[in-house]
Scaffold this active site. Structure first.
Site, PDB file in Angstrom:
ATOM      1  N   GLU A  80       0.848  -1.189   0.000  1.00  0.00           N
ATOM      2  CA  GLU A  80       0.000   0.000   0.000  1.00  0.00           C
ATOM      3  C   GLU A  80       0.889   1.246   0.000  1.00  0.00           C
ATOM      4  O   GLU A  80       0.402   2.347   0.192  1.00  0.00           O
ATOM      5  CB  GLU A  80      -0.921  -0.006   1.212  1.00  0.00           C
ATOM      6  CG  GLU A  80      -0.206  -0.024   2.553  1.00  0.00           C
ATOM      7  CD  GLU A  80      -1.115   0.323   3.717  1.00  0.00           C
ATOM      8  OE1 GLU A  80      -1.688  -0.608   4.286  1.00  0.00           O
ATOM      9  OE2 GLU A  80      -1.230   1.516   4.055  1.00  0.00           O
ATOM     10  N   CYS A 112      -3.462  -3.460   4.545  1.00  0.00           N
ATOM     11  CA  CYS A 112      -2.603  -4.510   5.111  1.00  0.00           C
ATOM     12  C   CYS A 112      -3.046  -5.919   4.727  1.00  0.00           C
ATOM     13  O   CYS A 112      -2.369  -6.892   5.058  1.00  0.00           O
ATOM     14  CB  CYS A 112      -2.570  -4.390   6.628  1.00  0.00           C
ATOM     15  SG  CYS A 112      -1.985  -2.798   7.164  1.00  0.00           S
ATOM     16  N   HIS A 234      -2.606  -9.927  12.204  1.00  0.00           N
ATOM     17  CA  HIS A 234      -2.034  -8.672  11.707  1.00  0.00           C
ATOM     18  C   HIS A 234      -1.772  -7.820  12.949  1.00  0.00           C
ATOM     19  O   HIS A 234      -2.660  -7.665  13.797  1.00  0.00           O
ATOM     20  CB  HIS A 234      -3.016  -7.968  10.763  1.00  0.00           C
ATOM     21  CG  HIS A 234      -2.647  -6.536  10.516  1.00  0.00           C
ATOM     22  ND1 HIS A 234      -1.382  -6.165  10.096  1.00  0.00           N
ATOM     23  CD2 HIS A 234      -3.348  -5.371  10.656  1.00  0.00           C
ATOM     24  CE1 HIS A 234      -1.330  -4.853   9.980  1.00  0.00           C
ATOM     25  NE2 HIS A 234      -2.497  -4.343  10.326  1.00  0.00           N
ATOM     26  N   LYS A 243      -5.467  -7.839  22.049  1.00  0.00           N
ATOM     27  CA  LYS A 243      -6.921  -7.680  22.229  1.00  0.00           C
ATOM     28  C   LYS A 243      -7.678  -8.673  21.346  1.00  0.00           C
ATOM     29  O   LYS A 243      -8.668  -9.256  21.759  1.00  0.00           O
ATOM     30  CB  LYS A 243      -7.346  -6.252  21.872  1.00  0.00           C
ATOM     31  CG  LYS A 243      -7.023  -5.248  22.952  1.00  0.00           C
ATOM     32  CD  LYS A 243      -7.589  -3.883  22.594  1.00  0.00           C
ATOM     33  CE  LYS A 243      -7.251  -2.886  23.690  1.00  0.00           C
ATOM     34  NZ  LYS A 243      -7.624  -1.521  23.369  1.00  0.00           N
ATOM     35  N   ASN A 266       4.544  -1.125  12.580  1.00  0.00           N
ATOM     36  CA  ASN A 266       3.558  -1.646  11.631  1.00  0.00           C
ATOM     37  C   ASN A 266       4.202  -1.813  10.256  1.00  0.00           C
ATOM     38  O   ASN A 266       4.671  -0.849   9.663  1.00  0.00           O
ATOM     39  CB  ASN A 266       2.359  -0.685  11.548  1.00  0.00           C
ATOM     40  CG  ASN A 266       1.186  -1.310  10.799  1.00  0.00           C
ATOM     41  OD1 ASN A 266       1.293  -2.403  10.255  1.00  0.00           O
ATOM     42  ND2 ASN A 266       0.062  -0.610  10.780  1.00  0.00           N
ATOM     43  N   SER A 299      -7.408  -2.130   6.441  1.00  0.00           N
ATOM     44  CA  SER A 299      -8.377  -1.052   6.611  1.00  0.00           C
ATOM     45  C   SER A 299      -9.093  -0.758   5.312  1.00  0.00           C
ATOM     46  O   SER A 299      -8.570  -0.972   4.214  1.00  0.00           O
ATOM     47  CB  SER A 299      -7.660   0.211   7.079  1.00  0.00           C
ATOM     48  OG  SER A 299      -7.376   0.103   8.440  1.00  0.00           O
TER      49      SER A 299
HETATM   50  P1  HMG Z   1      -4.225   6.561  21.689  1.00  0.00           P
HETATM   51  O1  HMG Z   1      -5.184   7.660  21.541  1.00  0.00           O
HETATM   52  O2  HMG Z   1      -2.829   6.896  22.068  1.00  0.00           O
HETATM   53  O3  HMG Z   1      -4.802   5.424  22.627  1.00  0.00           O
HETATM   54  O4  HMG Z   1      -4.146   5.785  20.293  1.00  0.00           O
HETATM   55  P2  HMG Z   1      -5.198   5.387  24.150  1.00  0.00           P
HETATM   56  O5  HMG Z   1      -5.076   6.714  24.785  1.00  0.00           O
HETATM   57  O6  HMG Z   1      -6.503   4.665  24.177  1.00  0.00           O
HETATM   58  O7  HMG Z   1      -4.031   4.470  24.784  1.00  0.00           O
HETATM   59  C1  HMG Z   1      -3.691   3.240  24.253  1.00  0.00           C
HETATM   60  C2  HMG Z   1      -3.544   2.242  25.412  1.00  0.00           C
HETATM   61  O8  HMG Z   1      -2.457   2.682  26.247  1.00  0.00           O
HETATM   62  C3  HMG Z   1      -4.780   2.138  26.328  1.00  0.00           C
HETATM   63  O9  HMG Z   1      -4.912   0.773  26.685  1.00  0.00           O
HETATM   64  C4  HMG Z   1      -4.370   2.943  27.567  1.00  0.00           C
HETATM   65  O10 HMG Z   1      -5.019   2.540  28.747  1.00  0.00           O
HETATM   66  C5  HMG Z   1      -2.888   2.607  27.614  1.00  0.00           C
HETATM   67  P3  HMG Z   1      -6.217  -0.063  26.244  1.00  0.00           P
HETATM   68  O11 HMG Z   1      -7.383   0.611  26.827  1.00  0.00           O
HETATM   69  O12 HMG Z   1      -6.253   0.022  24.704  1.00  0.00           O
HETATM   70  O13 HMG Z   1      -5.951  -1.441  26.713  1.00  0.00           O
HETATM   71  N1  HMG Z   1      -2.099   3.571  28.410  1.00  0.00           N
HETATM   72  C6  HMG Z   1      -1.152   3.205  29.268  1.00  0.00           C
HETATM   73  N2  HMG Z   1      -0.691   1.991  29.645  1.00  0.00           N
HETATM   74  C7  HMG Z   1       0.331   1.957  30.567  1.00  0.00           C
HETATM   75  N3  HMG Z   1       0.872   3.075  31.130  1.00  0.00           N
HETATM   76  C8  HMG Z   1       0.444   4.301  30.789  1.00  0.00           C
HETATM   77  C9  HMG Z   1      -0.609   4.397  29.818  1.00  0.00           C
HETATM   78  N4  HMG Z   1      -1.265   5.442  29.250  1.00  0.00           N
HETATM   79  C10 HMG Z   1      -2.167   4.904  28.383  1.00  0.00           C
HETATM   80  N5  HMG Z   1       1.003   5.373  31.334  1.00  0.00           N
HETATM   81  C11 HMG Z   1      -3.898   3.972  18.782  1.00  0.00           C
HETATM   82  C12 HMG Z   1      -3.590   4.506  20.167  1.00  0.00           C
HETATM   83  C13 HMG Z   1      -3.253   2.660  18.631  1.00  0.00           C
HETATM   84  C14 HMG Z   1      -5.392   3.851  18.601  1.00  0.00           C
HETATM   85  C15 HMG Z   1      -3.269   4.898  17.746  1.00  0.00           C
HETATM   86  O14 HMG Z   1      -1.911   4.660  17.761  1.00  0.00           O
HETATM   87  C16 HMG Z   1      -3.772   4.754  16.344  1.00  0.00           C
HETATM   88  O15 HMG Z   1      -4.846   5.213  16.024  1.00  0.00           O
HETATM   89  N6  HMG Z   1      -2.963   4.115  15.430  1.00  0.00           N
HETATM   90  C17 HMG Z   1      -3.244   4.063  14.009  1.00  0.00           C
HETATM   91  C18 HMG Z   1      -4.416   3.192  13.607  1.00  0.00           C
HETATM   92  C19 HMG Z   1      -4.229   1.752  13.949  1.00  0.00           C
HETATM   93  O16 HMG Z   1      -3.147   1.243  14.057  1.00  0.00           O
HETATM   94  N7  HMG Z   1      -5.353   1.014  14.058  1.00  0.00           N
HETATM   95  C20 HMG Z   1      -5.326  -0.401  14.343  1.00  0.00           C
HETATM   96  C21 HMG Z   1      -6.453  -1.167  13.683  1.00  0.00           C
HETATM   97  S1  HMG Z   1      -6.571  -0.805  11.955  1.00  0.00           S
HETATM   98  C22 HMG Z   1      -5.345  -1.780  11.207  1.00  0.00           C
HETATM   99  O17 HMG Z   1      -4.833  -2.673  11.795  1.00  0.00           O
HETATM  100  C23 HMG Z   1      -4.973  -1.433   9.807  1.00  0.00           C
HETATM  101  C24 HMG Z   1      -3.692  -0.651   9.646  1.00  0.00           C
HETATM  102  O18 HMG Z   1      -2.598  -1.522   9.830  1.00  0.00           O
HETATM  103  C25 HMG Z   1      -3.658   0.027   8.282  1.00  0.00           C
HETATM  104  C26 HMG Z   1      -3.855  -0.815   7.029  1.00  0.00           C
HETATM  105  O19 HMG Z   1      -4.673  -1.728   6.957  1.00  0.00           O
HETATM  106  O20 HMG Z   1      -3.211  -0.469   6.031  1.00  0.00           O
HETATM  107  C27 HMG Z   1      -3.557   0.479  10.655  1.00  0.00           C
END
Ligand code: HMG
Length: 383
Positions: A80, A112, A234, A243, A266, A299
């Site tokens: 991609e 992906c 993935h 998860k 990633n 995605s």
């Molecule tokens: P965020 O806003 O930083 O997430 O985004 P958050 O605030 O919910 O925190 C993440 C986790 O860290 C949470 O745990 C918090 O509790 C924890 P969870 O509730 O999830 O179990 N946390 C802590 N833990 C320990 N100590 C601390 C602490 N503070 C917080 N101090 C997100 C995170 C991954 C969503 C963001 O990075 C993102 O949006 N990434 C891009 C999109 C993505 O990867 N999506 C995944 C699914 S889609 C996919 O797989 C396709 C893809 O590969 C693309 C394609 O297909 O081409 C992306």
């Protein structure tokens, strides 16, 4: 006829950024990246390395494991991250690997998911052409905007595998569960170098698709989760795969699948197959005869769940020591260097090392110029 993965390898950049360094600069607790997201490093690509050069390195490793590379009569390049809307990235790879000139070469795209689609296509082809071997490559580099939640999940790598009859690593079984739905969870507009995303929606749709695909798979196959020994996902970041595992399988070996991806970030199309290599390399016992589940999510979105059974003597095909050395020998860069590479301020194509023997030596009139490194060193402009 049994078809599946006969040999498999991956490659990534020579450079990485430790997420400790990023956490400090972004004023985020390191535990959020290490535990909350489940990543410790991400591969960073210098200007002389791209989806083609890293793919050539991975592909050379798998070609070294087959008797005659002239048996390869199809090359499918899944990505991609292409830099050209017309020409296949696979053509550059075909040239440097010196594959036969009646070998079909084309790229496939669906975020992906694309390398999983390529694996299935390759199997269908081998069933009609039992003496053929198909080289499948998944190669991606992903960038998010600085200071977004996606920033610590950047990365990149290439995986290459040979699909053939009587595979020496994994016999892919015919049953699958697929789910396609139009969702705006992640997109890469052609005018931008960075991916855009709706993080929460993407995580929700990943898990929903897993649920639908596994239900479809179980209905069709008559199996239940008890019939599957280990599952590879993935892994856009480690926590996502954990998860998914908790939701649908609770497989004990999830950690073994994440060893490499947690250090790479990633790698999109390559990620699922790097999870598999990680499991095969890091599992303590013998996997012979084990049924492995594979969940691919791209995605946009298309997802698929399928299974494969590990072949006898698969261990002879593994290169665990080389994989570990490749990752250990990467150089950690400073935050300033990361920023400079990101902004492409420093475009000296000769200043950085390559993982393999082919380098991107420049871009001339929008045409990418690749060369063998020894030749480049002797006569940089002239190859
Ligand atoms: P965020 O806003 O930083 O997430 O985004 P958050 O605030 O919910 O925190 C993440 C986790 O860290 C949470 O745990 C918090 O509790 C924890 P969870 O509730 O999830 O179990 N946390 C802590 N833990 C320990 N100590 C601390 C602490 N503070 C917080 N101090 C997100 C995170 C991954 C969503 C963001 O990075 C993102 O949006 N990434 C891009 C999109 C993505 O990867 N999506 C995944 C699914 S889609 C996919 O797989 C396709 C893809 O590969 C693309 C394609 O297909 O081409 C992306």
């Amino acid at each position: 006829m049994k078809t599946g993965i006969d040999s498999i390898a991956f490659s990534t950049s020579k450079y990485s950024l430790n997420l400790d360094v990023l956490a400090k600069k972004r004023n985020v607790a390191r535990e959020k990246y290490y535990l909350g997201i489940g990543q410790t490093k991400m591969s960073i690509f210098p200007p002389n390395e791209d989806i083609v050069t890293v793919a050539i390195d991975a592909a050379r490793k798998v070609l070294a494991q087959i008797e005659d590379k002239n048996d390869v009569d199809m090359l499918i390049f899944a990505t991609e991250s292409s830099f050209d809307l017309s020409k296949s990235a696979g053509i550059y790879v075909h040239k440097f690997l010196k594959l036969r000139d009646d070998c079909r070469v084309f790229d496939v795209k669906q975020a992906c998911y694309s390398a999983a689609a390529a694996l299935q296509l390759a199997r269908f082809y081998v069933k009609d052409n039992p003496n053929s071997k198909v080289l499948v490559i998944g190669s991606d580099i992903i960038r998010y905007l600085p200071e977004t939640s996606g920033e610590p999940t950047q990365g990149g790598a290439a995986v290459a595998f040979i699909v053939s009859k009587n595979p020496r690593i994994l016999e892919v079984e015919p049953c699958f569960g697929v789910h396609t739905v139009d969702v705006a969870d992640f997109w890469r507009p052609v005018c931008l170098k960075e991916a855009l995303f709706d993080g929460k929606l993407s995580a929700y749709n990943y898990l929903r698709s897993l649920d639908i695909c596994t239900k479809r798979y179980f209905e069709k196959s008559g199996f239940s989760s008890d019939d599957i020994d280990h599952v590879c996902f993935h892994a856009p970041f480690g926590k996502m795969a954990r998860k998914a595992n908790n939701q649908s399988f609770n497989s004990k070996t999830i950690e073994e699948t994440l060893v490499y991806n947690s250090l790479i970030g990633n790698s999109c199309s390559a990620s699922l197959f790097i999870s598999f290599i990680s499991l095969a390399d890091n599992f303590g016992g013998d996997l012979t005869g084990s049924r492995i589940g594979f969940f691919s999510y791209g995605s946009g979105s298309v997802a698929e769940f399928f299974c494969g059974v590990i072949s006898e003597n698969y261990k002879k095909m593994l290169t665990a020591d080389d994989n570990k050395i490749m990752l250990e020998e990467r150089e950690d860069i400073s935050f300033e260097e990361y920023e400079s590479l990101y902004k492409e301020e420093f475009c000296d194509f000769r200043a950085y090392k390559n993982i393999g023997s082919v380098t991107l030596s420049g871009v001339d009139n929008n045409k990418r110029v690749y060369g063998n490194i020894e030749k480049c060193e002797n006569s940089f402009a002239g190859f």
